[in-house]
Design a protein around this motif. Sequence first.
Motif, mmCIF file in Angstrom:
data_model
loop_
_atom_site.group_PDB
_atom_site.id
_atom_site.type_symbol
_atom_site.label_atom_id
_atom_site.label_comp_id
_atom_site.label_asym_id
_atom_site.label_seq_id
_atom_site.Cartn_x
_atom_site.Cartn_y
_atom_site.Cartn_z
ATOM 1 N N GLY A 382 -114.140 61.150 -17.116
ATOM 2 C CA GLY A 382 -113.638 60.256 -16.083
ATOM 3 C C GLY A 382 -114.676 59.987 -15.018
ATOM 4 O O GLY A 382 -114.764 58.880 -14.476
ATOM 5 N N SER A 383 -115.502 60.991 -14.721
ATOM 6 C CA SER A 383 -116.554 60.823 -13.723
ATOM 7 C C SER A 383 -117.593 59.813 -14.182
ATOM 8 O O SER A 383 -118.123 59.040 -13.382
ATOM 9 C CB SER A 383 -117.226 62.168 -13.435
ATOM 10 N N MET A 384 -117.891 59.813 -15.480
ATOM 11 C CA MET A 384 -118.839 58.829 -15.995
ATOM 12 C C MET A 384 -118.256 57.430 -15.893
ATOM 13 O O MET A 384 -118.976 56.464 -15.604
ATOM 14 C CB MET A 384 -119.211 59.159 -17.440
ATOM 15 N N ALA A 385 -116.961 57.291 -16.108
ATOM 16 C CA ALA A 385 -116.318 55.984 -15.942
ATOM 17 C C ALA A 385 -116.443 55.502 -14.503
ATOM 18 O O ALA A 385 -116.671 54.310 -14.246
ATOM 19 C CB ALA A 385 -114.845 56.066 -16.355
ATOM 20 N N VAL A 386 -116.315 56.429 -13.550
ATOM 21 C CA VAL A 386 -116.453 56.077 -12.135
ATOM 22 C C VAL A 386 -117.892 55.645 -11.838
ATOM 23 O O VAL A 386 -118.128 54.696 -11.080
ATOM 24 C CB VAL A 386 -116.026 57.268 -11.247
ATOM 25 N N VAL A 387 -118.869 56.322 -12.418
ATOM 26 C CA VAL A 387 -120.271 55.927 -12.243
ATOM 27 C C VAL A 387 -120.484 54.516 -12.785
ATOM 28 O O VAL A 387 -121.135 53.676 -12.141
ATOM 29 C CB VAL A 387 -121.214 56.927 -12.950
ATOM 30 N N ILE A 388 -119.931 54.234 -13.957
ATOM 31 C CA ILE A 388 -120.065 52.897 -14.544
ATOM 32 C C ILE A 388 -119.429 51.845 -13.636
ATOM 33 O O ILE A 388 -119.978 50.750 -13.439
ATOM 34 C CB ILE A 388 -119.448 52.858 -15.950
ATOM 35 N N ALA A 389 -118.283 52.170 -13.048
ATOM 36 C CA ALA A 389 -117.634 51.242 -12.113
ATOM 37 C C ALA A 389 -118.578 50.930 -10.952
ATOM 38 O O ALA A 389 -118.690 49.773 -10.530
ATOM 39 C CB ALA A 389 -116.325 51.830 -11.605
ATOM 40 N N GLY A 390 -119.242 51.956 -10.443
ATOM 41 C CA GLY A 390 -120.198 51.738 -9.362
ATOM 42 C C GLY A 390 -121.343 50.828 -9.781
ATOM 43 O O GLY A 390 -121.806 49.978 -9.007
ATOM 44 N N LEU A 391 -121.813 50.968 -11.012
ATOM 45 C CA LEU A 391 -122.908 50.130 -11.511
ATOM 46 C C LEU A 391 -122.480 48.673 -11.663
ATOM 47 O O LEU A 391 -123.286 47.755 -11.506
ATOM 48 C CB LEU A 391 -123.402 50.666 -12.854
ATOM 49 N N LEU A 392 -121.199 48.454 -11.981
ATOM 50 C CA LEU A 392 -120.694 47.103 -12.215
ATOM 51 C C LEU A 392 -120.265 46.399 -10.929
ATOM 52 O O LEU A 392 -120.183 45.166 -10.886
ATOM 53 C CB LEU A 392 -119.499 47.149 -13.168
ATOM 54 N N ALA A 393 -119.970 47.160 -9.883
ATOM 55 C CA ALA A 393 -119.342 46.614 -8.681
ATOM 56 C C ALA A 393 -120.275 45.699 -7.900
ATOM 57 O O ALA A 393 -121.500 45.789 -7.989
ATOM 58 C CB ALA A 393 -118.864 47.759 -7.791
ATOM 59 N N GLN A 394 -119.666 44.830 -7.117
ATOM 60 C CA GLN A 394 -120.410 44.057 -6.137
ATOM 61 C C GLN A 394 -120.540 44.904 -4.870
ATOM 62 O O GLN A 394 -119.550 45.340 -4.298
ATOM 63 C CB GLN A 394 -119.688 42.748 -5.830
ATOM 64 N N GLY A 395 -121.773 45.160 -4.465
ATOM 65 C CA GLY A 395 -121.990 45.999 -3.293
ATOM 66 C C GLY A 395 -122.424 47.401 -3.669
ATOM 67 O O GLY A 395 -122.623 47.718 -4.847
ATOM 68 N N ASN A 396 -122.539 48.250 -2.691
ATOM 69 C CA ASN A 396 -123.027 49.609 -2.888
ATOM 70 C C ASN A 396 -121.869 50.594 -3.007
ATOM 71 O O ASN A 396 -120.795 50.395 -2.430
ATOM 72 C CB ASN A 396 -123.930 50.024 -1.730
ATOM 73 N N SER A 397 -122.112 51.662 -3.760
ATOM 74 C CA SER A 397 -121.096 52.707 -3.959
ATOM 75 C C SER A 397 -121.731 54.075 -3.802
ATOM 76 O O SER A 397 -122.939 54.253 -4.017
ATOM 77 C CB SER A 397 -120.474 52.590 -5.354
ATOM 78 N N THR A 398 -120.899 55.040 -3.444
ATOM 79 C CA THR A 398 -121.318 56.439 -3.398
ATOM 80 C C THR A 398 -120.326 57.245 -4.224
ATOM 81 O O THR A 398 -119.111 57.142 -4.020
ATOM 82 C CB THR A 398 -121.345 56.984 -1.958
ATOM 83 N N ILE A 399 -120.844 58.027 -5.169
ATOM 84 C CA ILE A 399 -120.004 58.880 -6.013
ATOM 85 C C ILE A 399 -120.289 60.324 -5.631
ATOM 86 O O ILE A 399 -121.412 60.807 -5.786
ATOM 87 C CB ILE A 399 -120.291 58.672 -7.512
ATOM 88 N N HIS A 400 -119.291 61.013 -5.119
ATOM 89 C CA HIS A 400 -119.439 62.403 -4.694
ATOM 90 C C HIS A 400 -119.247 63.355 -5.884
ATOM 91 O O HIS A 400 -118.509 63.058 -6.816
ATOM 92 C CB HIS A 400 -118.429 62.734 -3.597
ATOM 93 N N ASN A 401 -119.933 64.492 -5.802
ATOM 94 C CA ASN A 401 -119.841 65.513 -6.866
ATOM 95 C C ASN A 401 -120.189 64.934 -8.233
ATOM 96 O O ASN A 401 -119.560 65.260 -9.242
ATOM 97 C CB ASN A 401 -118.444 66.152 -6.899
ATOM 98 N N VAL A 402 -121.230 64.123 -8.272
ATOM 99 C CA VAL A 402 -121.605 63.439 -9.512
ATOM 100 C C VAL A 402 -122.143 64.412 -10.554
ATOM 101 O O VAL A 402 -122.304 64.048 -11.720
ATOM 102 C CB VAL A 402 -122.626 62.321 -9.210
ATOM 103 N N GLU A 403 -122.387 65.659 -10.154
ATOM 104 C CA GLU A 403 -122.831 66.653 -11.141
ATOM 105 C C GLU A 403 -121.811 66.811 -12.274
ATOM 106 O O GLU A 403 -122.165 67.246 -13.371
ATOM 107 C CB GLU A 403 -123.092 68.016 -10.489
ATOM 108 N N MET A 404 -120.565 66.454 -12.021
ATOM 109 C CA MET A 404 -119.559 66.519 -13.074
ATOM 110 C C MET A 404 -119.925 65.574 -14.227
ATOM 111 O O MET A 404 -119.826 65.933 -15.405
ATOM 112 C CB MET A 404 -118.185 66.157 -12.515
ATOM 113 N N ALA A 405 -120.397 64.364 -13.902
ATOM 114 C CA ALA A 405 -120.827 63.434 -14.944
ATOM 115 C C ALA A 405 -122.121 63.915 -15.591
ATOM 116 O O ALA A 405 -122.299 63.796 -16.812
ATOM 117 C CB ALA A 405 -121.018 62.036 -14.361
#
Length: 426
Positions: A382-405
């Motif tokens: 699920g964390s990798m899906a959230v990272v992908i969402a950040g890559l696709l989004a318009q604008g900047n994103s921050t993913i916390h605790n990304v070590e899970m991905a």
Amino acid sequence: MKSNLKAHIQGGQTPSGKVRVSGAKNASTRLLSAALIADETVTLNNFPTELVDARYKMDFIEKCGGKVTVDEKLESVTVNPAEYKDIELGDYNYPIRTTYLLVAGLIKRSGIARIPYPGGCKIGDRGYDLHMMVWQQLGATVTEKPDYIEVSAPNGFQPGEINFPISTIGGTENALISASIVDGETIIKNAYISPEVDSLIQFLRTLGAKIDVVGNSFIRVVGAKYLRGSIFQVMPDRIEAITWIVYGIISGGRITVEDVPFDTMEIPLIHLKHMGIDLYRNDKNVIVSPECLTNGQIQPFELACGTHPGIISDMQPFYTMLGLHANGKSRIFDYRYPERLKYCGELNKFYDNALTWTPGAITVEGGKGITGADAQSTDLRGSMAVVIAGLLAQGNSTIHNVEMALRGYNNMEQKLRNLGVTITVE
């Protein structure tokens, strides 16, 4: 591995290039544990050497006297288990789930094993009672200590019969490895033989264990006191393969995904075809581009996650991502892990509440816009899906605790760079 890492992502990057699927996480970490029951050196090729879970397991092995040699360039790991023995450690805090697979090697040499409590993903109740049952059925005494699980079998494991009340991959793996050091016959009933478990069976056979499989749930193991060494190839990761394929589809990029294990992904790929996605492929590779969409859009769908050969639960988040980019409403069901839903709340931060869910069921409203967000990692996939969402989004994103991905993807940052995509992890 550091904790509380943040990924800063500039959205709107379109991937282009090649990415090679690494050796499977769910095979390599099991093979690493199984290598500890050998009496000679074991070499594992196509090993995902940068995988965080593997590094944690290597650390435990070395603290218990085993020797692990890693060759990042050749992507191989060599294990010398000769001095692997039970040692009481000062710290048993290991955030990996498959610590129970470390027991057999310790029992073989020490007659006692003290191992960390299983950690890992926070995706619902995944207890260790079935593993305790495995050891007890093989004649061991199991004691739950404050900091670790203690398994005692001074005369080694004994022949027995293990009848699982539910099908279990982890329990089957534990039973296979443990039974392989028994000088006699062990029967395993209601086993779960996934492609990764089948790979483990093939490996144990190279060591000298005699393993017969009837159907997909009955296993007979005749172990041996002396098990030889082996040189063995880790299978490609089918979950990583579907991750890159889906990312290519929904990003509009042009990606060649190399070393795809098509033979383990037949039904998941059939579902993509039913969504109007026509992949261009040969025996090992697949090319993903906008031309893969037959009429320019992903068609809405309904599917259920379950056991192999179907769509397994680890793939669920990526089909959810496809639903978010489909032309209509999609539904995804998962009654094997019905609480695997935490990532949905994080994706809603990007997709304007496009997801609704109840235990075991997700409804996805496709076609909504996607904007940058501040989100948390949840379970590994699920964390990798959230990272992908950040890559696709318009604008900047921050993913916390990304070590899970990072735990589930070998060299993830470098692979993204190879696709012309950058994220900053700190």
